[in-house]
Design a protein around this motif. Structure first.
Motif, mmCIF file in Angstrom:
data_model
loop_
_atom_site.group_PDB
_atom_site.id
_atom_site.type_symbol
_atom_site.label_atom_id
_atom_site.label_comp_id
_atom_site.label_asym_id
_atom_site.label_seq_id
_atom_site.Cartn_x
_atom_site.Cartn_y
_atom_site.Cartn_z
ATOM 1 N N GLY A 284 -22.229 76.093 -56.725
ATOM 2 C CA GLY A 284 -21.462 77.333 -56.748
ATOM 3 C C GLY A 284 -22.047 78.400 -55.848
ATOM 4 O O GLY A 284 -22.062 79.584 -56.181
ATOM 5 N N ARG A 285 -22.498 78.005 -54.681
ATOM 6 C CA ARG A 285 -23.269 78.887 -53.799
ATOM 7 C C ARG A 285 -22.392 79.837 -52.981
ATOM 8 O O ARG A 285 -21.428 79.411 -52.342
ATOM 9 N N PRO A 286 -22.733 81.117 -52.950
ATOM 10 C CA PRO A 286 -22.105 82.031 -51.994
ATOM 11 C C PRO A 286 -22.761 81.828 -50.628
ATOM 12 O O PRO A 286 -23.961 81.550 -50.541
ATOM 13 N N VAL A 287 -21.989 81.937 -49.556
ATOM 14 C CA VAL A 287 -22.533 81.729 -48.215
ATOM 15 C C VAL A 287 -22.159 82.887 -47.300
ATOM 16 O O VAL A 287 -21.319 83.726 -47.640
ATOM 17 N N ALA A 288 -22.782 82.904 -46.117
ATOM 18 C CA ALA A 288 -22.660 84.063 -45.228
ATOM 19 C C ALA A 288 -21.557 83.941 -44.187
ATOM 20 O O ALA A 288 -21.203 84.938 -43.554
ATOM 21 N N ASP A 289 -21.027 82.749 -43.978
ATOM 22 C CA ASP A 289 -20.037 82.594 -42.906
ATOM 23 C C ASP A 289 -19.047 81.491 -43.254
ATOM 24 O O ASP A 289 -19.438 80.405 -43.693
ATOM 25 N N PHE A 290 -17.776 81.792 -43.057
ATOM 26 C CA PHE A 290 -16.696 80.821 -43.248
ATOM 27 C C PHE A 290 -15.827 80.799 -42.001
ATOM 28 O O PHE A 290 -15.735 81.792 -41.271
ATOM 29 N N ILE A 291 -15.154 79.675 -41.796
ATOM 30 C CA ILE A 291 -14.076 79.616 -40.823
ATOM 31 C C ILE A 291 -12.774 79.517 -41.609
ATOM 32 O O ILE A 291 -12.681 78.778 -42.595
ATOM 33 N N VAL A 292 -11.787 80.303 -41.182
ATOM 34 C CA VAL A 292 -10.484 80.342 -41.846
ATOM 35 C C VAL A 292 -9.429 79.940 -40.826
ATOM 36 O O VAL A 292 -9.362 80.510 -39.730
ATOM 37 N N LEU A 293 -8.620 78.943 -41.173
ATOM 38 C CA LEU A 293 -7.564 78.477 -40.276
ATOM 39 C C LEU A 293 -6.221 78.600 -40.979
ATOM 40 O O LEU A 293 -6.084 78.225 -42.146
#
Length: 294
Positions: A284-293
C-alpha cells in the motif's frame, strides 16, 4: 644369477614405457594450452549484486552540467502519436507479467519537482479517473526526493548522476515521439531534441530496437517498466515476483519494442485502469511519480 637378468630387463622396459607415456601426456597438455583461445565472457554474463532492489551501480561516467529548474509548474499533457489506430488500451498480459498497450494516448507525468510529495494510487485515480496509471520514477523513501534524470513540461529538474539508480530514462518528446536514453547522453542534448517528460529508475533493457546485455538489474523482485514499439504505442508493464529477467523478456519478445526502461519496483509497483486496480502495491505504498494515460 641367470634368472636375475630378465627381471632387471623387465624393470628397465617398464620404466622406459612409463617415461614415454608421461612425455606423451605432457605434450598433449602443452598443445591444448597453447592452442586454446581464451575469451572474456564478462560482457555476456549478468553482473551480480547483493542490493535488495536488484539495481547494479552504473559505471562512472562524466556527467555534463546542465541548468536545473526547482519547480516545472503544473503538470501538462503530451499527445503521443502512434502510427496506426488501435483500441485506446489493450490488455496483452501473460502469466506473471501484466502488459497494457496504449494507442495515441495523452500522457501526463505527476512529479514536477525534486521533492514532489508522495501519493497513493487512490489519490491519482480520484484526480484522473478514466485513465491508465502506473508508478514510475524512484524516490528516496526517507526524504521523498525523486532520483534519476527528470524532465517535466520540457524543463529539467534533476540531472543524471553516477549512482546505482537512474542510469536510464524513457523520454516522451513534444512532437509525441518516444525514445530511451542512458546517462552517456548529456541532458542539454536530450532537451534540444524536444524532451517534455522523462521516466526512469533502473537500467535500459532495449534501446533503439536492440536488446542490450543483461546487467543483472532485473532480479526476482517485482519490477515496473515503460516502453514503446515500432508504431510508437506506449507499453506499461509489471513483472511479478520470481518472473525475473528471462521471464520478462520472453513475455515481451513478440511486441517489437524499440525501447524499454526499468522503473521503480518492489512495493512501489502498482497499476490501475479506469479506477479499477490492475496490480496493487504489495504494501500500500505511496510513491512520488506516476504516469497517467488517457
Amino acid at each position: 644369477m641367470g634368472r636375475s637378468k630378465p627381471k632387471k630387463t623387465k624393470r628397465k622396459t617398464l620404466f622406459i614405457s612409463i617415461i614415454v607415456i608421461l612425455l606423451l601426456i605432457s605434450s598433449g597438455i602443452a598443445y591444448t594450452v597453447l592452442n586454446t583461445t581464451h575469451t572474456n565472457s564478462s560482457a555476456v554474463k549478468p553482473k551480480k549484486t547483493s542490493s535488495l532492489n536488484g539495481i547494479v551501480a552504473s559505471s562512472s561516467v562524466a556527467i555534463a552540467p546542465a541548468d536545473v529548474t526547482e519547480d516545472t509548474g503544473e503538470a501538462g499533457w503530451v499527445k503521443v502519436k502512434s502510427k496506426k489506430k488501435l483500441d485506446k488500451f489493450t490488455d496483452l498480459s501473460v502469466q506473471g507479467v501484466t502488459i497494457y498497450r496504449a494507442n495515441n494516448p495523452k500522457v501526463l507525468k505527476t512529479a514536477t519537482a525534486q521533492i514532489p510529495g508522495t501519493f497513493m494510487m487512490s489519490d491519482i485515480v480520484a484526480k484522473y479517473p478514466d485513465s491508465l496509471i502506473l508508478n514510475t520514477s524512484g524516490f528516496d523513501m526517507n526524504s521523498g526526493q525523486i532520483v534519476g534524470f527528470q524532465v517535466n513540461n520540457g524543463q529539467l529538474f534533476s540531472n543524471w548522476s553516477n549512482t546505482a539508480y537512474g542510469s536510464a530514462a524513457f523520454i516522451i518528446n513534444k512532437d509525441g515521439s518516444a525514445k530511451g536514453y542512458d546517462l552517456s547522453t548529456p541532458a542539454d542534448d536530450i532537451l534540444k531534441k524536444g524532451a517534455q517528460q522523462s521516466y526512469g529508475f533502473g537500467s535500459i533493457l532495449i534501446k533503439d530496437g536492440a536488446v542490450l546485455p543483461n546487467d543483472g538489474s532485473v532480479n526476482w523482485m517485482i519490477h515496473s517498466y515503460i516502453g514503446n514499439d515500432a508504431d510508437n504505442n506506449i507499453y506499461l508493464i509489471i513483472s511479478d515476483t520470481s518472473v525475473g529477467y528471462d521471464g520478462t523478456m520472453a513475455a515481451i519478445a513478440n511486441l517489437n519494442l524499440q525501447n524499454l526502461v526499468v522503473l521503480d519496483g518492489g512495493g512501489s509497483s502498482q497499476m490501475s485502469l479506469n479506477g479499477q486496480t490492475i496490480f496493487a502495491s504489495q504494501d500500500g505504498r505511496p510513491v512520488a511519480d506516476f504516469i497517467v494515460l488517457r
